[in-house]
Structures are given as C-alpha cells and as structure tokens.
Design a protein around this motif. Structure first.
Motif, PDB file in Angstrom:
ATOM      1  N   HIS A  46       5.453  -2.298 -15.078  1.00  0.00           N
ATOM      2  CA  HIS A  46       4.578  -2.843 -14.381  1.00  0.00           C
ATOM      3  C   HIS A  46       3.293  -1.371 -14.069  1.00  0.00           C
ATOM      4  O   HIS A  46       3.804  -0.285 -14.604  1.00  0.00           O
ATOM      5  N   VAL A  49       0.196   0.256  -9.148  1.00  0.00           N
ATOM      6  CA  VAL A  49      -0.698  -0.281  -8.341  1.00  0.00           C
ATOM      7  C   VAL A  49       0.261  -2.290  -8.404  1.00  0.00           C
ATOM      8  O   VAL A  49       0.329  -2.614  -7.500  1.00  0.00           O
ATOM      9  N   GLN A  50       0.486  -2.075  -9.429  1.00  0.00           N
ATOM     10  CA  GLN A  50       1.109  -3.187  -9.470  1.00  0.00           C
ATOM     11  C   GLN A  50       2.632  -3.438  -8.448  1.00  0.00           C
ATOM     12  O   GLN A  50       2.981  -4.244  -7.617  1.00  0.00           O
ATOM     13  N   GLU A  52       3.775  -1.280  -6.446  1.00  0.00           N
ATOM     14  CA  GLU A  52       3.188  -1.075  -5.093  1.00  0.00           C
ATOM     15  C   GLU A  52       3.479  -2.312  -4.302  1.00  0.00           C
ATOM     16  O   GLU A  52       3.683  -2.589  -3.023  1.00  0.00           O
ATOM     17  N   GLN A  53       2.243  -3.074  -5.214  1.00  0.00           N
ATOM     18  CA  GLN A  53       2.027  -4.229  -4.516  1.00  0.00           C
ATOM     19  C   GLN A  53       3.452  -5.415  -4.583  1.00  0.00           C
ATOM     20  O   GLN A  53       3.658  -6.033  -3.060  1.00  0.00           O
ATOM     21  N   CYS A  54       3.954  -6.286  -5.482  1.00  0.00           N
ATOM     22  CA  CYS A  54       5.314  -6.289  -5.351  1.00  0.00           C
ATOM     23  C   CYS A  54       6.022  -5.353  -3.996  1.00  0.00           C
ATOM     24  O   CYS A  54       7.081  -6.116  -3.104  1.00  0.00           O
ATOM     25  N   SER A  55       6.246  -4.375  -4.273  1.00  0.00           N
ATOM     26  CA  SER A  55       7.603  -3.623  -3.336  1.00  0.00           C
ATOM     27  C   SER A  55       6.477  -3.920  -1.601  1.00  0.00           C
ATOM     28  O   SER A  55       7.536  -4.138  -0.405  1.00  0.00           O
ATOM     29  N   LEU A  56       5.514  -3.721  -1.494  1.00  0.00           N
ATOM     30  CA  LEU A  56       4.814  -5.043  -0.586  1.00  0.00           C
ATOM     31  C   LEU A  56       5.860  -6.257   0.449  1.00  0.00           C
ATOM     32  O   LEU A  56       5.951  -6.032   1.099  1.00  0.00           O
ATOM     33  N   ILE A  57       5.283  -7.002  -0.788  1.00  0.00           N
ATOM     34  CA  ILE A  57       5.752  -8.515  -0.965  1.00  0.00           C
ATOM     35  C   ILE A  57       6.903  -8.586  -0.525  1.00  0.00           C
ATOM     36  O   ILE A  57       7.385  -9.488   0.612  1.00  0.00           O
ATOM     37  N   CYS A  64      10.899 -11.163  -3.980  1.00  0.00           N
ATOM     38  CA  CYS A  64       9.108 -11.247  -5.236  1.00  0.00           C
ATOM     39  C   CYS A  64       9.770 -11.656  -6.288  1.00  0.00           C
ATOM     40  O   CYS A  64      10.469 -10.784  -6.912  1.00  0.00           O
TER      41      CYS A  64
END
Length: 91
Positions: A46, A49-50, A52-57, A64
């Motif tokens: 990843h 940014v990808q 980070e987005q996955c960890s937030l999801i 996720c």
C-alpha cells in the motif's frame, strides 16, 4: 430467451469467472495506527495514504478488505499479517 434474460445470464457468468479472494483485517485493541499502517505498506504494498485509510476503516467499521487477488498471492501476505500480530483472514 429474451434479451434481458440473456444479459443477466452473461453478467452472472462474468461474476463467477472474476471471483477473487480478499484479505480482511479486523480491529483489535493492541496495535497502534502507526504499526498497522507500516505493516500494510510493507506486506500489502500500500501507499502510506492507502494504509492510513484502511486503518481508519478497520478502526471505525471493525474490518476492512486490504487486498484482493488470487489465493496464491494472498496466502503468504495474510501469513505475514498474522505473524505481525494483526487479525486477518482470507475470504
């Protein structure tokens, strides 16, 4: 056979052929955001940014999908995620 039935049949066939496996990562109370992000960058290729987005999801939704593909490609990646202490499975 009507046109609508034929199109529906073709779409169903395409879905069956293109079915790919997914690695799903689940939320835990142990790992930090930074650790999960670094692990996803390393294991799943990843971008930061990808990851980070996955960890937030994962944090907000409980899980996720972090990678899709053939089982042969996903199995070693999932093993590495598990060895790193993340909760993950291939579906």
């Amino acid at each position: 056979m009507s046109f609508k039935e034929k199109v529906s049949e073709e779409l169903l066939l395409e879905e069956e052929v293109s079915k790919q496996n997914e690695i799903v990562v689940f939320n835990d109370d142990v790992n930090t955001f930074d650790y999960v992000i670094d692990t996803l960058v390393d294991v799943c290729d990843h971008t930061p940014v990808q990851a980070e987005q996955c960890s937030l999801i994962v944090h907000y939704n409980g899980k996720c999908t972090v990678k899709t593909g053939d089982y042969k490609d996903l199995e070693p990646r999932c093993s590495r995620l598990l060895e790193a202490g993340l909760s993950a499975e291939i579906v």
